[in-house]
Design a protein around this motif. Sequence first.
Motif: not given
Length: 328
Positions: A192, A196, A228, A230, A263, A266, A269
């Motif tokens: 990423w 992020a 991130p 997530v 977003d 994500q 990921w």
Amino acid sequence: MVVANQHPFNSLMPARIVDAIESLGIWVSGEPFALNSYENRVFMLSDDERQRWIAKFYRPDRWSEAQLREEHVFLDELKTAGVAVAAPWRDSRGDSLHRANGFYFALFPHVPGQAPELDNPGHLFALGELIGRLHAVSSRHAFAARPVMEPLALAASSREDVLAGNWLNRRQRRAYARVSESLQQSLSHQVWPDQAAIRVHGDCHLGNILGRDDDFTLVDFDDCMMAPAVQDLWMMLTAQNDSELRLQLSELLEGYEEHMPFDRCQLEWIEPLRTLRLMRYSAWLVARWQDPAFPRAFPWVASEDYWDQHIRILEQQRLALDNPQWLA
């Protein structure tokens, strides 16, 4: 006399724990009760006014003083903003990080309750709200001392830790080396962007979320880092088929986006993050094996069956990285 190879936590006897806490002016009623914590040592205790506390003694040489203090400042920031977290107790000087017998330690309020039910839509929505509130605050600034999640470095160090020991027989070593190298190559295509990364809890599994009904509190920010968003969501997606996973994700993100936009890119990921966690878990076990608590708690790590199963899981994960069907 110091015993050779004695682990530092061996010296953390009940009397020393009580002495450390009472040095802060909190009088302990009864003996501290050890909780299931292995990276650090964590105890529940009551004071003379029957208030319950959680005392965390940090693993020596894992985090620097600056990193521990940054965690505590982050928790205070979240609590002040109304996010449900267990923030550390501060003494009359405003200090939350204390030292005794060679250990840094901190006191936290005891959080009662149970873990959420991830098949309960109301719980998922509430968890999404909680993480959304967390990220709405955490995205305002960046950590200065805490680490940034670097997937390729984590995968490489995990692979090295496992292969450096004598845990695998010859057949397993070949299989593990092959699949772990393949996973590293897959991860190299799914890194990423730096922008992020935000401040995250970092280890947002059910054991670190407690409450009743749909009112939950986040505890144990020991692994907070830059990563991130997530990273704080994917471990709540536990359903066993694609349609149920989508339902879980829908409830989770609906709650999350009450407070913070997410977003959808994500979501790609999730499988890379799962891969990292799978690799890191076994590497963590072998890296900590000299701590006597680990052979007692995880004796199966020394068995061939464990490593055969681990290799099979990594093989399955390699396929999931190539084809994350439920996200299609």
